[in-house]
Structures are given as C-alpha cells and as structure tokens.
Scaffold this active site. Structure first.
Site, PDB file in Angstrom:
ATOM      1  CB  CYS A  78      -4.552  -4.786  -7.677  1.00 21.19           C
ATOM      2  SG  CYS A  78      -3.346  -6.021  -7.185  1.00 21.19           S
ATOM      3  CG  HIS A 170      -1.759  -1.035  -7.317  1.00 15.25           C
ATOM      4  ND1 HIS A 170      -2.757  -0.858  -6.382  1.00 15.25           N
ATOM      5  CD2 HIS A 170      -1.339  -2.307  -7.182  1.00 15.25           C
ATOM      6  CE1 HIS A 170      -2.925  -1.982  -5.711  1.00 15.25           C
ATOM      7  NE2 HIS A 170      -2.082  -2.877  -6.170  1.00 15.25           N
ATOM      8  CD  GLU A 172      -4.197   2.410  -6.942  1.00 21.36           C
ATOM      9  OE1 GLU A 172      -4.290   2.118  -8.154  1.00 21.36           O
ATOM     10  OE2 GLU A 172      -3.988   1.561  -6.054  1.00 21.36           O
TER      11      GLU A 172
HETATM   12  N1  GLN Z   1      -2.933 -10.146  -3.596  1.00 14.80           N
HETATM   13  C1  GLN Z   1      -4.065  -9.322  -3.304  1.00 14.80           C
HETATM   14  C2  GLN Z   1      -5.346 -10.128  -3.337  1.00 14.80           C
HETATM   15  O1  GLN Z   1      -5.362 -11.199  -3.800  1.00 14.80           O
HETATM   16  C3  GLN Z   1      -4.196  -8.175  -4.268  1.00 14.80           C
HETATM   17  C4  GLN Z   1      -3.060  -7.229  -4.048  1.00 14.80           C
HETATM   18  C5  GLN Z   1      -3.362  -5.821  -4.392  1.00 14.80           C
HETATM   19  O2  GLN Z   1      -4.513  -5.414  -4.550  1.00 14.80           O
HETATM   20  N2  GLN Z   1      -2.331  -5.049  -4.425  1.00 14.80           N
HETATM   21  O3  GLN Z   1      -6.337  -9.655  -2.883  1.00 14.80           O
END
Ligand code: GLN
Length: 198
Positions: A78, A170, A172
């Site tokens: 992410c 995610h 994890e």
């Molecule tokens: N929206 C977040 C970002 O741009 C990422 C979200 C996440 O890691 N769950 O950093």
C-alpha cells in the site's frame, strides 16, 4: 534469515508478526545503519507522505536507492508500494524508485471506499487471495521490466521487478501468509517456507 520492517510509521507490528510466524527473525528498522544487518526489507502501509518525509529526515532515501540498485530484496504494501514506485502522480515527495511503475494514490476513493476482494494471484497457486484495500493506490503504468502479479477489475494491483515486490493491498492484515512466504522464498531462491491461506 533476518528481515527488517521499516518502522517510521504504519502497520509495522503486523508485518513483524507474520514474518515471525514464518520462522524468520523480523525486527523494526528505525535507522539506516540497521540496514546492514538484514537480508530484506518490508515497507509497510500507512501514510506515504508521512513515511516519505521521515525517510528524508532520517536519511534513508540514498541508502535505500543504493540497495535497490544492487538488487536488495524489498517488499512494499500500500503506502509502501507508493514509496517503492519510480513515480507517483500528484505526490511531491521523494520515492525510492525501486520498481519502474507509476502509481496513483487513493485511486479507489476515500477511507469509506475501502473494500475487500478475492484476488487471483497465479504465483501463489490456485487458491484465491483475500485482498484488503484501504485507501489503496493503483498502478497506472508498468514498464517492460516489471512483472504483473495481480490485476483487480482491470487495474494492476501487485507487481514484481527483480527482487522488489509491491502490492496495493494489505497482506499483513489477513491470515494468509503466502505473499510474505513468496518474498522470503524469492530471497533464498528456494522454497524454505510454505505460506498458508488458513
Ligand atoms: N492512502 C495512503 C497513502 O497514500 C495509503 C493507505 C495505506 O497504506 N493503507 O499513503
């Protein structure tokens, strides 16, 4: 095997737990000097702007860029994926650039638009993978050197380039350790751990 989890901000403990369950020694990385003692680094989800500022303040960017160019194993989830990307649109902060992709932040909408979906990830086998997307980015451009590991509704959401892998969701936060196992097995070049979808 010793694996670090970048511990500047974000879902650090969950990655450490999953890696530990797979039998490796996993610990938080808070300073660039600690990078010498590990064989791979996970960059967790969180807030990419915050992590990028902290990467700069703690002088992580250059050592990580050097490691990336030497083929050091990196995994980003992410926000971690945003930080591994060569380019992130409308993101004025520095990224590590280990993977030649262009990503778009918050591509599925706001927090309220977070969702879960069963994904097909061929390198993990036939069993589908439950992806948790939290204000997730998508990968809008992929260079020729990049392998696409997963698409969701036509958008690329997981990739690998050499020894760097990244996903928009995610792993994890699930009980499914197959992506972490894939990362560890990639480092050793053989199947040392069997991830499970439980
Ligand atoms: N929206 C977040 C970002 O741009 C990422 C979200 C996440 O890691 N769950 O950093």
């Amino acid at each position: 095997m010793k694996i670090g989890v970048l511990a500047l901000q974000g879902a650090v403990a969950e990655h450490i737990q999953m890696l530990s369950e797979l039998g490796v020694s996993a610990f938080p990385i808070r300073l660039p000097t600690q990078l010498n003692s590990i064989e791979g680094l996970v960059i967790p989800g969180g807030e990419s702007t915050t992590i990028s500022k902290l990467l700069r303040d703690y002088q992580f960017i250059q050592p990580l860029q050097e490691l990336a160019s030497q083929g050091f194993p990196l995994m980003g989830t992410c926000a971690g994926m945003i930080l591994l990307a060569k380019k992130a649109t409308e993101f004025p902060w520095q990224t590590i650039g280990a993977i030649d992709i262009e990503v778009k932040r918050n591509a599925f909408g706001r927090q309220i638009d977070s969702f879960e979906a069963d994904l097909t990830i061929p390198v993990l086998g036939d069993t589908s993978y439950h992806g948790i997307f939290i204000r997730a980015p998508i990968i809008e451009k992929v260079s020729e050197e990049v392998n696409i590991l997963c698409r969701f509704n036509g958008s690329v959401v997981a990739v690998q380039q050499g020894t760097a892998i990244a996903c928009a969701f995610h792993p994890e936060l699930t009980d499914d350790s197959r992506i972490h196992a894939y990362f560890l097995n990639m480092i050793t070049g053989e199947t040392i751990v069997q991830g499970s979808s439980r």
